[in-house]
Design a protein around this motif. Structure first.
Motif, PDB file in Angstrom:
ATOM      1  N   ASP A  25       0.814  -1.219   0.000  1.00  8.45           N
ATOM      2  CA  ASP A  25       0.000   0.000   0.000  1.00  8.45           C
ATOM      3  C   ASP A  25       0.846   1.266   0.000  1.00  8.45           C
ATOM      4  N   THR A  28       2.059   1.755  -3.596  1.00  7.85           N
ATOM      5  CA  THR A  28       1.001   2.074  -4.559  1.00  7.85           C
ATOM      6  C   THR A  28       0.173   3.270  -4.100  1.00  7.85           C
ATOM      7  N   ALA A  29      -0.709   3.069  -3.143  1.00  9.78           N
ATOM      8  CA  ALA A  29      -1.601   4.150  -2.686  1.00  9.78           C
ATOM      9  C   ALA A  29      -0.816   5.290  -2.038  1.00  9.78           C
ATOM     10  N   GLU A  52      -3.659   4.764  -9.424  1.00 11.93           N
ATOM     11  CA  GLU A  52      -5.038   4.276  -9.285  1.00 11.93           C
ATOM     12  C   GLU A  52      -4.968   2.777  -9.000  1.00 11.93           C
ATOM     13  N   PRO A  53      -5.362   2.346  -7.800  1.00 16.16           N
ATOM     14  CA  PRO A  53      -5.120   0.970  -7.341  1.00 16.16           C
ATOM     15  C   PRO A  53      -6.088  -0.062  -7.919  1.00 16.16           C
ATOM     16  N   ARG A  54      -5.892  -0.371  -9.211  1.00 18.92           N
ATOM     17  CA  ARG A  54      -6.771  -1.345  -9.865  1.00 18.92           C
ATOM     18  C   ARG A  54      -6.210  -1.705 -11.234  1.00 18.92           C
ATOM     19  N   TRP A  59      -0.763   5.508 -13.355  1.00 21.55           N
ATOM     20  CA  TRP A  59       0.175   6.298 -12.557  1.00 21.55           C
ATOM     21  C   TRP A  59       0.031   7.688 -13.133  1.00 21.55           C
ATOM     22  N   TRP A  77      -2.824  -6.574 -11.581  1.00 21.10           N
ATOM     23  CA  TRP A  77      -3.068  -6.064 -10.223  1.00 21.10           C
ATOM     24  C   TRP A  77      -3.421  -7.251  -9.337  1.00 21.10           C
ATOM     25  N   ARG A  79      -3.071  -7.406  -5.612  1.00 19.25           N
ATOM     26  CA  ARG A  79      -2.816  -6.886  -4.273  1.00 19.25           C
ATOM     27  C   ARG A  79      -2.893  -8.010  -3.256  1.00 19.25           C
ATOM     28  N   PHE A  83       2.116  -6.079  -8.875  1.00 18.04           N
ATOM     29  CA  PHE A  83       1.458  -5.306  -9.923  1.00 18.04           C
ATOM     30  C   PHE A  83       2.465  -5.072 -11.039  1.00 18.04           C
TER      31      PHE A  83
END
Length: 158
Positions: A25, A28-29, A52-54, A59, A77, A79, A83
C-alpha cells in the motif's frame, strides 16, 4: 535487415521492515509520499503523484495548475503481492503512450513484519535499440534511490 535487439532487464530488490500489505500500500496508494515531486515527466511543479489501485489504473502526475500526465498503466493487479505497469515514457523522459517497457513489482512476506520487494523493469527493446538502451541506463541508475525513499517511507509510517 532488422536485427532484433535484446536489452538486459533492470532488477532491483529491497528489504522493508514492514508487513506485506503495508509495504504494498505504501508503494502504490502512498506513492505521493515517497516519489519526489521534482522527478516527473509532465508539467511542473507537481502537486501530487498517484497510482489508481486497480487493473487498468494509471500512474498519474498532477501539476499544481491541475494538468494531468499519465506515466504508466497497470496491466496486472494482484494486491498485495504484485502489480505490473506499462511504462509510457520515452527515452527523452516525455509522456508517450506508444512506449511499452514494463515495470513488474513483487512483494513477498518475510515473516509477519517484513517484506522483500523485487522490481523488474524490462522490455526496453520495444523502444528501439537507442531509446531502449538509454532508458535502461537511466532507470538502472534511478530506481535504487527511489526504492530507498520507498523503504524509508514504509518503515517510518508502519
Amino acid at each position: 535487415m532488422n536485427i532484433p535487439v535484446a536489452i538486459a532487464p533492470v532488477r532491483k530488490s529491497v528489504h522493508v521492515r514492514a508487513p506485506l500489505e503495508h509495504a504494498f500500500d505504501t508503494f502504490t496508494a502512498g506513492l505521493t509520499r515517497w516519489w519526489p515531486h521534482n522527478h516527473g515527466i509532465g508539467k511542473k511543479p507537481i502537486a501530487k503523484v498517484a497510482l489508481e489501485p486497480r487493473l487498468g489504473g494509471r500512474w498519474i502526475e498532477y501539476a499544481e495548475d491541475g494538468a494531468e500526465t499519465t506515466v504508466a498503466t497497470i496491466i496486472v493487479w494482484e494486491r498485495p503481492h504484485r502489480f505490473v505497469m506499462v511504462w509510457q515514457v520515452n527515452a527523452d523522459w516525455r509522456p508517450d503512450m506508444s512506449m511499452k517497457s514494463e515495470v513488474d513489482v513483487r512483494f513477498t512476506a518475510d515473516g509477519p513484519a517484513a517484506t522483500n520487494v523485487e522490481l523488474l523493469h524490462h522490455k526496453f527493446e520495444t523502444m528501439g535499440a537507442e531509446g531502449g538502451s538509454k532508458m535502461r541506463e537511466d532507470v538502472n541508475g534511478g530506481w535504487p534511490g527511489l526504492l530507498d525513499r520507498f523503504v524509508a517511507e514504509a518503515e517510518a509510517s508502519d
